[in-house]
Write a protein that holds these residues in place. Sequence first.
Motif, PDB file in Angstrom:
ATOM      1  N   GLY A  29     -32.521  87.318-109.865  1.00 57.70           N
ATOM      2  CA  GLY A  29     -34.005  87.203-109.399  1.00 57.70           C
ATOM      3  C   GLY A  29     -34.852  88.249-110.111  1.00 57.70           C
ATOM      4  N   MET A  30     -35.940  88.267-110.011  1.00 57.98           N
ATOM      5  CA  MET A  30     -36.976  89.056-110.659  1.00 57.98           C
ATOM      6  C   MET A  30     -38.145  89.364-109.599  1.00 57.98           C
ATOM      7  SD  MET A  30     -38.421  86.292-113.119  1.00 57.98           S
ATOM      8  CE  MET A  30     -36.798  85.089-112.844  1.00 57.98           C
ATOM      9  N   LYS A  51     -32.366  78.476-107.488  1.00 58.32           N
ATOM     10  CA  LYS A  51     -32.640  76.986-107.294  1.00 58.32           C
ATOM     11  C   LYS A  51     -33.133  76.252-108.442  1.00 58.32           C
ATOM     12  CE  LYS A  51     -32.814  78.576-103.074  1.00 58.32           C
ATOM     13  NZ  LYS A  51     -31.664  78.649-102.142  1.00 58.32           N
ATOM     14  N   SER A  52     -33.833  76.806-109.300  1.00 55.54           N
ATOM     15  CA  SER A  52     -34.062  76.121-110.481  1.00 55.54           C
ATOM     16  C   SER A  52     -33.557  76.069-111.545  1.00 55.54           C
ATOM     17  CB  SER A  52     -35.474  76.880-111.114  1.00 55.54           C
ATOM     18  OG  SER A  52     -35.128  78.291-111.626  1.00 55.54           O
ATOM     19  N   SER A  53     -32.198  76.825-111.669  1.00 54.70           N
ATOM     20  CA  SER A  53     -31.416  76.875-112.665  1.00 54.70           C
ATOM     21  C   SER A  53     -29.905  76.520-112.002  1.00 54.70           C
ATOM     22  CB  SER A  53     -31.236  78.270-113.333  1.00 54.70           C
ATOM     23  OG  SER A  53     -32.602  78.340-114.131  1.00 54.70           O
ATOM     24  N   ASN A  54     -29.695  76.371-110.757  1.00 50.29           N
ATOM     25  CA  ASN A  54     -28.448  76.177-110.096  1.00 50.29           C
ATOM     26  C   ASN A  54     -27.721  77.243-110.140  1.00 50.29           C
ATOM     27  OD1 ASN A  54     -29.583  73.314-109.594  1.00 50.29           O
ATOM     28  ND2 ASN A  54     -28.305  72.507-111.247  1.00 50.29           N
ATOM     29  N   MET A  55     -27.877  78.579-109.994  1.00 53.21           N
ATOM     30  CA  MET A  55     -27.226  79.754-110.175  1.00 53.21           C
ATOM     31  C   MET A  55     -27.291  80.604-109.162  1.00 53.21           C
ATOM     32  SD  MET A  55     -28.666  80.549-113.974  1.00 53.21           S
ATOM     33  CE  MET A  55     -27.944  82.005-114.084  1.00 53.21           C
ATOM     34  N   ALA A  56     -27.345  79.853-107.717  1.00 53.76           N
ATOM     35  CA  ALA A  56     -27.328  80.672-106.611  1.00 53.76           C
ATOM     36  C   ALA A  56     -26.313  81.756-106.406  1.00 53.76           C
ATOM     37  CB  ALA A  56     -27.330  79.791-105.412  1.00 53.76           C
ATOM     38  N   GLY A  57     -25.211  81.210-106.873  1.00 49.37           N
ATOM     39  CA  GLY A  57     -24.078  82.424-106.767  1.00 49.37           C
ATOM     40  C   GLY A  57     -24.364  83.418-107.764  1.00 49.37           C
ATOM     41  N   TRP A  58     -24.718  83.274-108.859  1.00 52.03           N
ATOM     42  CA  TRP A  58     -24.838  84.434-109.826  1.00 52.03           C
ATOM     43  C   TRP A  58     -25.726  85.450-109.620  1.00 52.03           C
ATOM     44  CZ3 TRP A  58     -24.279  82.675-115.284  1.00 52.03           C
ATOM     45  CH2 TRP A  58     -23.387  81.540-115.736  1.00 52.03           C
ATOM     46  N   ARG A  59     -26.486  85.334-108.433  1.00 48.72           N
ATOM     47  CA  ARG A  59     -27.686  86.444-108.062  1.00 48.72           C
ATOM     48  C   ARG A  59     -28.426  86.918-109.370  1.00 48.72           C
ATOM     49  NH1 ARG A  59     -28.684  84.546-104.685  1.00 48.72           N
ATOM     50  NH2 ARG A  59     -29.293  86.356-103.539  1.00 48.72           N
ATOM     51  N   GLU A  85     -44.706  89.227-107.066  1.00 46.46           N
ATOM     52  CA  GLU A  85     -44.047  88.230-107.069  1.00 46.46           C
ATOM     53  C   GLU A  85     -42.777  88.089-107.102  1.00 46.46           C
ATOM     54  OE1 GLU A  85     -45.854  84.300-107.708  1.00 46.46           O
ATOM     55  OE2 GLU A  85     -44.918  84.412-109.523  1.00 46.46           O
ATOM     56  N   LEU A  86     -41.792  87.655-106.195  1.00 43.50           N
ATOM     57  CA  LEU A  86     -40.497  87.591-106.431  1.00 43.50           C
ATOM     58  C   LEU A  86     -40.178  86.249-106.935  1.00 43.50           C
ATOM     59  CD1 LEU A  86     -39.763  88.864-102.838  1.00 43.50           C
ATOM     60  CD2 LEU A  86     -38.867  90.035-104.895  1.00 43.50           C
ATOM     61  N   ASN A  87     -39.322  85.910-107.648  1.00 48.00           N
ATOM     62  CA  ASN A  87     -38.696  84.576-108.333  1.00 48.00           C
ATOM     63  C   ASN A  87     -37.278  84.667-108.458  1.00 48.00           C
ATOM     64  OD1 ASN A  87     -39.101  81.793-109.516  1.00 48.00           O
ATOM     65  ND2 ASN A  87     -41.030  82.639-110.207  1.00 48.00           N
ATOM     66  N   SER A  88     -36.799  83.532-108.800  1.00 48.03           N
ATOM     67  CA  SER A  88     -35.198  83.484-108.862  1.00 48.03           C
ATOM     68  C   SER A  88     -34.737  82.355-109.730  1.00 48.03           C
ATOM     69  CB  SER A  88     -34.637  83.195-107.350  1.00 48.03           C
ATOM     70  OG  SER A  88     -33.497  83.029-107.148  1.00 48.03           O
ATOM     71  N   LEU A  89     -33.605  82.373-110.103  1.00 42.94           N
ATOM     72  CA  LEU A  89     -32.877  81.480-110.809  1.00 42.94           C
ATOM     73  C   LEU A  89     -31.722  80.407-109.948  1.00 42.94           C
ATOM     74  CD1 LEU A  89     -33.634  83.385-113.109  1.00 42.94           C
ATOM     75  CD2 LEU A  89     -31.759  82.369-114.563  1.00 42.94           C
ATOM     76  N   ASN A 112     -41.081  83.292-104.595  1.00 43.87           N
ATOM     77  CA  ASN A 112     -41.669  81.734-105.489  1.00 43.87           C
ATOM     78  C   ASN A 112     -40.528  81.083-105.908  1.00 43.87           C
ATOM     79  OD1 ASN A 112     -43.680  79.886-106.386  1.00 43.87           O
ATOM     80  ND2 ASN A 112     -43.972  81.172-108.230  1.00 43.87           N
ATOM     81  N   PRO A 113     -39.424  80.783-105.273  1.00 47.42           N
ATOM     82  CA  PRO A 113     -38.022  80.352-105.975  1.00 47.42           C
ATOM     83  C   PRO A 113     -37.976  78.914-105.872  1.00 47.42           C
ATOM     84  CG  PRO A 113     -37.637  80.915-103.584  1.00 47.42           C
ATOM     85  CD  PRO A 113     -39.110  81.284-104.019  1.00 47.42           C
ATOM     86  N   TYR A 114     -38.972  78.429-105.473  1.00 46.58           N
ATOM     87  CA  TYR A 114     -39.003  76.819-105.415  1.00 46.58           C
ATOM     88  C   TYR A 114     -39.968  76.052-106.108  1.00 46.58           C
ATOM     89  CZ  TYR A 114     -36.294  77.731-101.335  1.00 46.58           C
ATOM     90  OH  TYR A 114     -35.116  78.025-100.362  1.00 46.58           O
ATOM     91  N   SER A 115     -40.670  76.714-107.121  1.00 51.31           N
ATOM     92  CA  SER A 115     -41.837  76.017-107.638  1.00 51.31           C
ATOM     93  C   SER A 115     -41.480  75.033-108.964  1.00 51.31           C
ATOM     94  CB  SER A 115     -42.510  77.274-108.424  1.00 51.31           C
ATOM     95  OG  SER A 115     -41.882  78.009-109.552  1.00 51.31           O
ATOM     96  N   PHE A 116     -40.038  74.841-109.214  1.00 54.20           N
ATOM     97  CA  PHE A 116     -39.941  73.999-110.253  1.00 54.20           C
ATOM     98  C   PHE A 116     -39.207  72.628-109.500  1.00 54.20           C
ATOM     99  CE2 PHE A 116     -40.385  77.489-112.752  1.00 54.20           C
ATOM    100  CZ  PHE A 116     -40.771  77.087-113.814  1.00 54.20           C
ATOM    101  N   ILE A 117     -38.874  72.816-108.144  1.00 50.20           N
ATOM    102  CA  ILE A 117     -38.062  71.586-107.845  1.00 50.20           C
ATOM    103  C   ILE A 117     -39.003  70.521-107.063  1.00 50.20           C
ATOM    104  CG2 ILE A 117     -36.145  71.245-105.736  1.00 50.20           C
ATOM    105  CD1 ILE A 117     -35.259  73.020-107.865  1.00 50.20           C
ATOM    106  N   LEU A 118     -39.000  69.368-107.457  1.00 47.74           N
ATOM    107  CA  LEU A 118     -39.820  68.180-107.171  1.00 47.74           C
ATOM    108  C   LEU A 118     -40.880  68.547-106.944  1.00 47.74           C
ATOM    109  CD1 LEU A 118     -37.440  66.595-104.387  1.00 47.74           C
ATOM    110  CD2 LEU A 118     -37.920  65.900-106.769  1.00 47.74           C
ATOM    111  N   ASN A 119     -41.577  69.381-108.031  1.00 47.17           N
ATOM    112  CA  ASN A 119     -43.203  70.049-107.985  1.00 47.17           C
ATOM    113  C   ASN A 119     -43.560  69.976-109.376  1.00 47.17           C
ATOM    114  OD1 ASN A 119     -45.425  71.167-107.403  1.00 47.17           O
ATOM    115  ND2 ASN A 119     -44.555  73.010-107.864  1.00 47.17           N
TER     116      ASN A 119
END
Length: 382
Positions: free
Chosen positions: A246-247, A236-244, A230-234, A205-212
């Motif tokens: 997730g949850m 996309k939603s927090s612009n932190m792809a390189g920070w790695r 459920e997997l989630n991630s910062l 579920n990494p895209y739930s905040f983007i244009l939604n």
Amino acid sequence: MQTAKRLDGIGEYYFSQKLREIEELNKQGKQIINLGIGSPDLPPHPDVIKILQEESVKPNVHGYQSYKGSLVLRKAMSDWYKRWYNVELNADTEILPLIGSKEGIMHICMTYLNEADEVLVPNPGYPTYRSAVKLAGGVCVDYDLKEENNYAPDFAALQASDLSKVKLMFVNYPQMPTGQASDKKLFEQLVAFGKKTGILIIHDNPYSFILNENPMSLLSIDGAKDCVLELNSLSKSSNMAGWRVGMLSGAKERIDEVLRFKSNMDSGMFLPLQLAAAKALSLGKDWYDGVNEIYRERRKKVFELLDLLNCTYSTEQVGMFVWAKIPAKYKTGYEVSDEVLYGSNVFITPGGIFGNAGDGYIRISLCAPVERFEEAISRIKK
């Protein structure tokens, strides 16, 4: 030296190969515009970076960390789930921070799959599902997602098939690559399917905040913890792809099981990074609105580019990509991608990399400034 049999049939990740090719073309002076990969080009919130800077200079933050992550971060993740998804999660027992959600996919497969166990994998879908299943010794069983069915699984067809060896099912809404939004009725069907079949549903579920406008978690459905992780991630939603960062969230028993594997694979995340991530999770609606306003303007340009290529697409899709059907004169999206790359020095992703159900499509990322899209449009026109 021979590689392990588990690598048989596992190639290098498509984008890893393509980036090398693009690098070579750039060395030739081509100046490729890359509209393929969903790596946010925008920075995190300044306060997030400030926390990382301030915490990193402290002398006592550089040692090994808890395998379950900092309680500060787990509490922030719990509060974030409650605030945005109305999901109650115990910060001590029902959340496991990850070094990016991609590693979580691998951890889940290694935790639950024995040789020849089967996994339902979406087609089209994120390629990592397929490779992680194979690396763990499992067998991928495709379920097709079709445009005419709003990219939802055909539950009747699934239940009529032999599911006796299926242990896991990967799902992903908002869906990547198709941009299909999440839907409460669909989520209720997924939970009911998991309970009826005994299959563990893995929701990415990494895209739930983007244009939604309606972020949803599959865990918000009554009884979901009985059959859902459920997997989630910062990223996309927090612009932190390189920070790695997730949850993984779900029932205590499932979290404990995955931790048995994960704790043998890494030694925890850098503490200042965890504290900065906790700050990112505390940001309000104005943060997400600001990011989405930028993506909205970019998407208009993507629609213009797709019109130029005579592609068809839904304007209702969400997420940081646009999925589009190619014109009838082309056999596959690979043809379109290659024609645009070698003819106009613009890279767009062929839909076939997400499974053969994507052969008739292309995908364009929103992760580039408006000016880059305008330049791409100009090149394609020429």
